[in-house]
Write a protein that holds these residues in place. Sequence first.
Motif, PDB file in Angstrom:
ATOM      1  N   ALA A 125       0.843  -1.198   0.000  1.00 25.07           N
ATOM      2  CA  ALA A 125       0.000   0.000   0.000  1.00 25.07           C
ATOM      3  C   ALA A 125       0.875   1.243   0.000  1.00 25.07           C
ATOM      4  CB  ALA A 125      -0.903  -0.028   1.225  1.00 25.07           C
ATOM      5  N   HIS A 126       0.778   2.059  -1.046  1.00 22.16           N
ATOM      6  CA  HIS A 126       1.653   3.234  -1.143  1.00 22.16           C
ATOM      7  C   HIS A 126       0.958   4.566  -0.911  1.00 22.16           C
ATOM      8  CE1 HIS A 126       5.206   1.430  -3.600  1.00 22.16           C
ATOM      9  NE2 HIS A 126       4.589   0.474  -2.940  1.00 22.16           N
ATOM     10  N   HIS A 127      -0.193   4.759  -1.518  1.00 29.15           N
ATOM     11  CA  HIS A 127      -0.697   6.126  -1.652  1.00 29.15           C
ATOM     12  C   HIS A 127      -2.091   6.304  -1.076  1.00 29.15           C
ATOM     13  CE1 HIS A 127       2.455   5.848  -4.893  1.00 29.15           C
ATOM     14  NE2 HIS A 127       2.903   6.775  -4.070  1.00 29.15           N
ATOM     15  N   PRO A 128      -2.166   6.835   0.161  1.00 27.45           N
ATOM     16  CA  PRO A 128      -3.460   7.076   0.796  1.00 27.45           C
ATOM     17  C   PRO A 128      -3.988   8.468   0.438  1.00 27.45           C
ATOM     18  CG  PRO A 128      -1.693   7.465   2.388  1.00 27.45           C
ATOM     19  CD  PRO A 128      -1.034   7.186   1.051  1.00 27.45           C
ATOM     20  N   ILE A 174      -0.775  -1.716  -9.526  1.00 28.78           N
ATOM     21  CA  ILE A 174      -1.307  -0.357  -9.367  1.00 28.78           C
ATOM     22  C   ILE A 174      -0.379   0.409  -8.433  1.00 28.78           C
ATOM     23  CG2 ILE A 174      -3.194   1.052  -8.446  1.00 28.78           C
ATOM     24  CD1 ILE A 174      -3.928  -0.289 -11.057  1.00 28.78           C
ATOM     25  N   HIS A 175       0.203   1.492  -8.934  1.00 27.04           N
ATOM     26  CA  HIS A 175       1.154   2.259  -8.124  1.00 27.04           C
ATOM     27  C   HIS A 175       0.593   3.645  -7.813  1.00 27.04           C
ATOM     28  CE1 HIS A 175       5.034   4.520  -7.455  1.00 27.04           C
ATOM     29  NE2 HIS A 175       4.806   3.816  -6.389  1.00 27.04           N
ATOM     30  N   GLY A 176       0.878   4.642  -8.654  1.00 27.12           N
ATOM     31  CA  GLY A 176       0.388   5.986  -8.375  1.00 27.12           C
ATOM     32  C   GLY A 176      -1.131   6.005  -8.264  1.00 27.12           C
ATOM     33  N   PRO A 317      11.292  10.531 -14.415  1.00 25.12           N
ATOM     34  CA  PRO A 317      10.586  11.316 -13.397  1.00 25.12           C
ATOM     35  C   PRO A 317       9.764  10.409 -12.490  1.00 25.12           C
ATOM     36  CG  PRO A 317       9.423  11.451 -15.471  1.00 25.12           C
ATOM     37  CD  PRO A 317      10.717  10.723 -15.763  1.00 25.12           C
ATOM     38  N   HIS A 318       9.521  10.895 -11.276  1.00 26.72           N
ATOM     39  CA  HIS A 318       8.838  10.046 -10.283  1.00 26.72           C
ATOM     40  C   HIS A 318       7.544  10.727  -9.780  1.00 26.72           C
ATOM     41  CE1 HIS A 318       8.284   6.989  -7.313  1.00 26.72           C
ATOM     42  NE2 HIS A 318       8.454   7.830  -6.310  1.00 26.72           N
ATOM     43  N   GLY A 319       7.634  11.540  -8.725  1.00 26.66           N
ATOM     44  CA  GLY A 319       6.414  12.132  -8.171  1.00 26.66           C
ATOM     45  C   GLY A 319       5.764  13.116  -9.123  1.00 26.66           C
ATOM     46  N   PRO A 372      15.438  14.367  -6.911  1.00 22.57           N
ATOM     47  CA  PRO A 372      14.120  14.868  -6.503  1.00 22.57           C
ATOM     48  C   PRO A 372      13.031  13.809  -6.724  1.00 22.57           C
ATOM     49  CG  PRO A 372      14.962  16.105  -8.413  1.00 22.57           C
ATOM     50  CD  PRO A 372      16.007  15.101  -8.056  1.00 22.57           C
ATOM     51  N   LEU A 373      12.288  13.498  -5.657  1.00 21.40           N
ATOM     52  CA  LEU A 373      11.264  12.449  -5.772  1.00 21.40           C
ATOM     53  C   LEU A 373       9.841  12.976  -5.648  1.00 21.40           C
ATOM     54  CD1 LEU A 373      12.709   9.328  -3.901  1.00 21.40           C
ATOM     55  CD2 LEU A 373      12.755   9.863  -6.331  1.00 21.40           C
ATOM     56  N   HIS A 374       9.585  13.790  -4.628  1.00 23.63           N
ATOM     57  CA  HIS A 374       8.217  14.254  -4.427  1.00 23.63           C
ATOM     58  C   HIS A 374       8.230  15.698  -3.943  1.00 23.63           C
ATOM     59  CE1 HIS A 374       6.278  10.330  -4.926  1.00 23.63           C
ATOM     60  NE2 HIS A 374       7.339   9.820  -4.321  1.00 23.63           N
ATOM     61  N   THR A 375       7.169  16.429  -4.268  1.00 23.21           N
ATOM     62  CA  THR A 375       7.059  17.838  -3.892  1.00 23.21           C
ATOM     63  C   THR A 375       5.749  18.068  -3.161  1.00 23.21           C
ATOM     64  OG1 THR A 375       8.438  18.553  -5.734  1.00 23.21           O
ATOM     65  CG2 THR A 375       6.933  20.193  -4.824  1.00 23.21           C
ATOM     66  N   PRO A 423      15.084  10.599   1.819  1.00 24.83           N
ATOM     67  CA  PRO A 423      13.634  10.784   1.864  1.00 24.83           C
ATOM     68  C   PRO A 423      12.946  10.349   0.569  1.00 24.83           C
ATOM     69  CG  PRO A 423      14.701  12.865   1.365  1.00 24.83           C
ATOM     70  CD  PRO A 423      15.810  11.878   1.617  1.00 24.83           C
ATOM     71  N   GLY A 424      11.768   9.755   0.731  1.00 25.83           N
ATOM     72  CA  GLY A 424      10.919   9.414  -0.424  1.00 25.83           C
ATOM     73  C   GLY A 424       9.849  10.481  -0.548  1.00 25.83           C
ATOM     74  N   HIS A 425       8.657  10.160  -0.030  1.00 31.08           N
ATOM     75  CA  HIS A 425       7.607  11.173  -0.035  1.00 31.08           C
ATOM     76  C   HIS A 425       7.855  12.219   1.041  1.00 31.08           C
ATOM     77  CE1 HIS A 425       4.348   9.803  -2.732  1.00 31.08           C
ATOM     78  NE2 HIS A 425       4.918   8.627  -2.576  1.00 31.08           N
ATOM     79  N   ASN A 426       7.272  13.380   0.830  1.00 27.18           N
ATOM     80  CA  ASN A 426       7.041  14.305   1.936  1.00 27.18           C
ATOM     81  C   ASN A 426       5.619  14.823   1.781  1.00 27.18           C
ATOM     82  OD1 ASN A 426       7.410  16.018  -0.239  1.00 27.18           O
ATOM     83  ND2 ASN A 426       8.897  17.322   0.781  1.00 27.18           N
ATOM     84  N   SER A 445      11.518   9.281   5.520  1.00 26.87           N
ATOM     85  CA  SER A 445      12.882   8.890   5.177  1.00 26.87           C
ATOM     86  C   SER A 445      12.995   7.371   5.140  1.00 26.87           C
ATOM     87  CB  SER A 445      13.854   9.463   6.200  1.00 26.87           C
ATOM     88  OG  SER A 445      13.711  10.868   6.270  1.00 26.87           O
ATOM     89  N   LYS A 446      13.639   6.889   4.093  1.00 27.78           N
ATOM     90  CA  LYS A 446      13.677   5.443   3.864  1.00 27.78           C
ATOM     91  C   LYS A 446      14.671   4.720   4.762  1.00 27.78           C
ATOM     92  CE  LYS A 446      10.649   5.469   0.575  1.00 27.78           C
ATOM     93  NZ  LYS A 446       9.296   5.010   0.924  1.00 27.78           N
ATOM     94  N   PHE A 447      15.673   5.443   5.219  1.00 25.98           N
ATOM     95  CA  PHE A 447      16.697   4.836   6.075  1.00 25.98           C
ATOM     96  C   PHE A 447      16.743   5.579   7.408  1.00 25.98           C
ATOM     97  CE2 PHE A 447      17.777   3.782   1.803  1.00 25.98           C
ATOM     98  CZ  PHE A 447      18.422   2.554   1.841  1.00 25.98           C
ATOM     99  N   PRO A 485       5.867   2.739   5.444  1.00 26.06           N
ATOM    100  CA  PRO A 485       5.009   3.806   4.940  1.00 26.06           C
ATOM    101  C   PRO A 485       5.658   4.497   3.747  1.00 26.06           C
ATOM    102  CG  PRO A 485       5.168   3.909   7.311  1.00 26.06           C
ATOM    103  CD  PRO A 485       6.198   2.926   6.847  1.00 26.06           C
ATOM    104  N   HIS A 486       4.937   4.591   2.657  1.00 26.97           N
ATOM    105  CA  HIS A 486       5.467   5.290   1.491  1.00 26.97           C
ATOM    106  C   HIS A 486       5.059   6.739   1.526  1.00 26.97           C
ATOM    107  CE1 HIS A 486       6.963   2.163  -1.346  1.00 26.97           C
ATOM    108  NE2 HIS A 486       6.498   1.444  -0.354  1.00 26.97           N
ATOM    109  N   ASP A 487       3.895   6.967   2.080  1.00 30.85           N
ATOM    110  CA  ASP A 487       3.283   8.270   1.892  1.00 30.85           C
ATOM    111  C   ASP A 487       2.294   8.462   3.038  1.00 30.85           C
ATOM    112  OD1 ASP A 487       2.489  10.636   0.721  1.00 30.85           O
ATOM    113  OD2 ASP A 487       1.444   9.724  -0.969  1.00 30.85           O
TER     114      ASP A 487
HETATM  115  S1  RUQ Z   1       6.310   6.247  -4.725  1.00 33.23           S
HETATM  116  S2  RUQ Z   1       9.174   7.302  -2.839  1.00 33.23           S
HETATM  117 CU1  RUQ Z   1       5.322   4.414  -4.426  1.00 33.23          CU
HETATM  118 CU2  RUQ Z   1       4.825   7.110  -3.838  1.00 33.23          CU
HETATM  119 CU3  RUQ Z   1       7.710   7.742  -4.381  1.00 33.23          CU
END
Ligand code: RUQ
Length: 630
Positions: A125-128, A174-176, A317-319, A372-375, A423-426, A445-447, A485-487
């Motif tokens: 589960a990544h994105h609530p 299913i990701h984003g 690109p990611h976020g 840069p991953l997320h804004t 850091p991944g998400h913020n 932060s991932k670590f 937790p991803h997000d």
């Molecule tokens: S992704 S660390 Cu699954 Cu939300 Cu960017």
Amino acid sequence: MTKKDERNNAQASGGLSRRHFLGATAAAGVVGATGLGSAVMSRESWAAAAEEARNKAVIHPGELDEYYGFWSGGHSGEVRVLGVPSMRELMRIPVFNTDSATGWGITNESKDVLGHDNTFLNGDAHHPHISMTDGRYDGRYLFINDKANTRVARIRLDIMKCDKITHVPNVQAIHGLRLQKVPKTNYVFCNAEFVIPQPNDGTNMENLEDHYTMFNAIDAETMEVAFQVIVDGNLDNTDADYTGRYAASTCYNSEKALDLAGTMRNDRDWVVVFNIERIAAAVKAGNHKTIGDSPVPVVDGRHGSEFTRYVPVPKNPHGLNTSPDGKYFIANGKLSPTVSIIAIDRLDDLFDDKLSDARDVIVAEPELGLGPLHTTFDGRGNAYTTLFIDSQVAKWNIEDAIRNYAGESVDYIRQKLDVHYQPGHNHASLTESRDADGKWLVVLSKFSKDRFLPAGPLHPENDQLIDISGEEMTLVHDGPTFAEPHDCILVRRDQIKPAKIYSRDDPFFASARTQAEKDGVTLESDNKVVRDGNKVRVYMTSVAPTYGMTEFRVKQGDEVTVYITNLDTIEDVTHGFCMVNHGVSMEISPQQTASATFTVDQPGVFWYYCNWFCHALHMEMRGRMIVEKA
Ligand code: RUQ
Ligand code: CUA
Ligand code: CA
């Protein structure tokens, strides 16, 4: 890069001077990076400001937090509810996982949601994200993806239980996931990440030309898949705009490569923009196809389609984040030190082919740092971007970045703050809504490395809380979290209205009521065993500290379903039901009915007991199942 840019970046990344400033105030995490201006602030006043910020995050015993935070549980498959700013964990909501305490995955009510033929024990589960009305959180539902088994779940925020899970057909992983914000959340938009053969039935595994993935829209009320859109490349993260007409997704694999090196071949991948209006109209008019047995309408959004436009951006690109003023989509460069800012008000022209180049929608591409991953946003015109490789958050000003891109020489970096680590998400408070209030920033932060007492080779992640209400970001709290937790999403506490006890007509246990009615049983009063061939239904009530039945008899080989209705009306008096040696455990909160089905293979006496502490005589709340030899 202009000279000015170079200077900005040199200042921003700080080098020796930043390390020097860190010195003894490292714990406070106050790092001035806006050049000499910050250096003027004395060490004493920094320490005082940091102390003040930290005190704001202290919630004394008995006091309540100002925000709810909903954290995804990553590959633990659950959702967690935290109070912010205290970062106290309030609750866990099992979703794709199995949970021994509440009986999620064990009870019939949870199987009604998971599917009675569900065999998956895991989820990712990544994105609530919380449902919206007119761009503001309406507190009704939270939606979350499962990358592992290609599902999307919905949680009812009144009872904080998952009430629907949809398996998305024809795609994998299913990701984003983001929601339509305006006029309200009619659609849940979600990206399938991996390119697969179509149809994926073993007949077509070599010809990559025919392989693709799709962007998906799920009806937020029915949780049925409303449509799918075929795309070129792959899909990573997504977000929607504040007009209700556009959504955009990042693609890191425009190369359609199968190997790592291949995914990095192109200097630019792209953001694909979806014209939701045109897609919905085509689907409504029947201008679509279907795939295999799936009834879901599918339209083709590959290059040249009226439904999409592809905006080249650097690199993997990611976020993808929409600014809360509704003006911009921001794509985070990951392998490029930049983010790309897309002006949403230029998208009409892009779709009407009035622009000579798709990149004309880009109004700035500020260089922020490595990875840069997320804004996220403070609602005051500033953006906060995680820099995975630099282990920093960059605070920058959007309009200044745009002016700089237009040729003016403007400092757009406001500050860089070290975070610990990678850091991944913020996520800033209320940032995905019009109400973005710029008070708190959570950095996931991932670590955690050395930040906590070691607890074996497996380390926790570290969710850091940062005060962003002033000019300077100030780190105020480290929050260790279990995988992963991803997000998260932060909402004001008045935006969520949780129930304190169940309503007796809650649809969450409607199927128990339907069965009871067929059996002529009143759940609220009857204690009764109903035999139906070798199926036995045991209906009982509970009032602390007793069950309505302290004994029932069945036969070896029976399939037994126990329904328990908790008649207690006092908030917090939850009972449990655990059948010893039968793998059955469940929660029955006040005014709830819960049920579980199991087979009795062994003759003998089996105790059942209450496993949620409910009363001084909780230990005595128990009974016996007597299984007669067949
Ligand atoms: S992704 S660390 Cu699954 Cu939300 Cu960017
Ligand atoms: Cu009922 Cu413990
Ligand atoms: Ca790529």
